[in-house]
Design an enzyme around this catalytic site. Sequence first.
Site, PDB file in Angstrom:
ATOM      1  N   SER A   1       4.079   7.719   0.287  1.00  0.00           N
ATOM      2  CA  SER A   1       3.485   6.030   0.133  1.00  0.00           C
ATOM      3  C   SER A   1       4.583   5.396  -0.406  1.00  0.00           C
ATOM      4  O   SER A   1       4.430   4.158  -0.645  1.00  0.00           O
ATOM      5  CB  SER A   1       2.406   6.256  -0.959  1.00  0.00           C
ATOM      6  OG  SER A   1       2.641   6.657  -2.154  1.00  0.00           O
TER       7      SER A   1
ATOM      8  N   LYS B   1      -3.791   3.230  -8.124  1.00  0.00           N
ATOM      9  CA  LYS B   1      -2.681   2.201  -8.192  1.00  0.00           C
ATOM     10  C   LYS B   1      -2.824   0.795  -8.385  1.00  0.00           C
ATOM     11  O   LYS B   1      -2.005   0.187  -8.922  1.00  0.00           O
ATOM     12  CB  LYS B   1      -2.112   2.411  -6.411  1.00  0.00           C
ATOM     13  CG  LYS B   1      -1.411   3.817  -6.295  1.00  0.00           C
ATOM     14  CD  LYS B   1      -1.001   3.941  -4.785  1.00  0.00           C
ATOM     15  CE  LYS B   1      -0.792   5.341  -4.384  1.00  0.00           C
ATOM     16  NZ  LYS B   1      -0.094   5.451  -2.981  1.00  0.00           N
TER      17      LYS B   1
END
Length: 804
Positions: free
Chosen positions: A696, A739
């Site tokens: 990611s 996140k």
Amino acid sequence: MQADTLTQKLHSPDAENGIPRLLPVLPLRDVVVFPYMIFPVLVGRESSLRAVNQALDRDKYIFLVAQKNSLLEEPGVDDLYREGTIAKIVQILKLPNGLMKILVDGVVQGVVKEFLTSTKCLEAELTVNVQKVEMDSEMDALLRHTGSLFAEYVHLNRNVPSEVLVAFENTKDPQRKVFYIASNIIQGVEVKQGILQLMHLRDQLHELIRLLNSENDVLKIEKEIDGKVHDNIAKSQRKFFIQEQIRILQDELGDDEGSPELAKLREEIQKAKMPKEAEEKALEEFNKLKKTPTLSPESTVIRSYLDWMVSVPWQKRTKDNLNVAHVKTILDEDHFGLEKPKERILEHIAVLNLVKEIKGQILCFVGPPGVGKTSLAKSIARALGRRLVRISLGGVRDEAEIRGHRRTYIGSMPGKIIQSMKRAGVVNPVLLLDEVDKMSMDFRGDPSSAMLEVLDPEQNNTFSDHYLDVDYDLSHAMFITTANVRYAIPLPLQDRMEIIELPGYLHHDKREIAQRHIIPKQLKEHGIHNLRVRFSGAALDKLIAEYTREAGVRNLEREIASVCRKVAKDIVSAKQDKVDRKSGVTIDEKKIEKYLGVPKFRNRIRAEAHRVGSVTGLAWTSVGGELLNVEVTVMRGQERLTLTGQLGDVMKESAQAALSYLRSHAASLGVNIDFSKGKEIHIHLPEGAIPKDGPSAGITMAMAMYSAITGKAARSDVAMTGEITLRGEVLAIGGLNEKLLAAQRSGISKVLLPEENVKDLIEIPDRVKEGLKLIPIKNIEDAIPHIFPSPRKGSKKQRHRKHV
């Protein structure tokens, strides 16, 4: 001439007893010959044969003395005792093999004055011990006492024949009696030699009395032990005979009940309401038990088996509480959040209301330690009104732990599943299989393979335990398993379970759990719940962010407990002026730092200034989300890409893909085509001691390299996440909730996320998205205008973007 005269004088008979003072010596092995004792001696050694022949050539007298070491073949002078017996050879028999057998008659004690070695044999100059016995009352008492002890010895010792006592009683001479007793006592050479070394009759009698007393004590103990053993054997045999007679009489009378104990056992078998096959097996074993003697080991094995058969539940069950509202209330009382597992349980209750029975009730809670997997299973059991039995599978490596051992093994018993059903006492408990991912395997088998049958709804209604050896129905039980990591569970086992992920708690979740559950519990445990002690919101935020770093709440509970202990100490010792029982105690940020010391962790805050080659990304960890700074520098050197910061293979490949994209699309991005020639590109991710991996960070590393190559400063209030391809596409990622929370906590205002993740925003609470501008991007070029304040000249007209 004088020597010959001396030798003749020594060989001549003594004037008093007619025994020469110089005699040939015959060493004896493992035997002591006493005076007045007739004893056969087998002679085989050359020196011994010469000694016997020399005695026969003279007057047949020979000196018999014991060897100190019986293993010596040719003993020397120092290997023989000095005291022995002068004997006369009364009979001789020469054997065909060259050996000689002689019969000697002990005459008197003798003591060696000097050994003389000649060419023929060993000789000795002797002193003859002739005793004159004076009888008095003491001597008479000694003789009587010795005689009674010897008679007791003969009666106690089964190795001494009773005829010995008859011969002793017919002997009148005191010396003959003493030597007769000494010769018939079963003792070693050293003990008998000790008697022979005594030259006075009184001393010999005292030694015999001591020796006989000691022997009689030992023999009495032996006889007592023999008597006890004999009595036990006799009782056992008598009991066996009586039981056999009772069994035969019962067979004749057709009485099947046997003892009251067996009758009670048969009644328990009938009351157990076993299935037909199991009942037939139990009755078969019961009939075998009736015909097996009680003392037989097989009887114990059969009885243990039948006890297990009647103690395991076959029909008994608890009534489920199927009120959906009640179950929801219980689950909400015990746990905050965990909406997915709660919803799944409520669905299960709703189906039970309609069909009354449902199969496939196997749930697997997967999540990091401390997120409430085990406690949630306990709440489910409490809400349903079922009994909970926990089975710890951590470290189990033997297949027999699950299926049990066969009855052929000593100490065999059922496996953990059947044992748990016995503890539950009902057929429909909640079985919690804890740490299902911690099972291992070795040469004893694979327990996870045995679990396949247990957790398969199509098979567990006929679960076979090796010990019971009959089918057992587990389909009524509700199985809940827990694990920390999904990949450690074997795939066939995963296929049989409905896996529910329990992610780590977010910051606001921990705050709610602390206020609703942990703080009231700790205040009560520390005895300060009535003193109006309260934690401020800021204090809790500081505790969560700066003193704990975990997915669950275990460390948070420990820190709160530590604060409560210090508050209790302050209240009791009355050292803190501000603590007042009436006004209460408020724990704020300052007190948290005072009680717990310097914060253990720090929150990473975004940089204020825009910097070249530094871009902010978002990372997921098991304890929540974190900011991920990516730093890139371009310098002269070998044409290569250097990666530091303890990166994993997947992250390294993402960096290579980002560089390849920039090189292949340099013209369209407005970058010098030869930017990498003669240049070394170095990518570093701070906090190098922490391992990092995952795809990611691809978009973050691509933007950081773009910033370093073009010299453009990247905005510090923009964070991003996404996997990239060589074509520049941005792919979906996981952990979006964590996140976004990290971005919100760190002062980020704009987050770039893959367009494929827009659908996941529906499940994210609004409080997590509050204050964030979420921009979906489809490819790398879409991200550039949002990261760099002044757009690249000559770029294509920007597409319309949807802000979420």
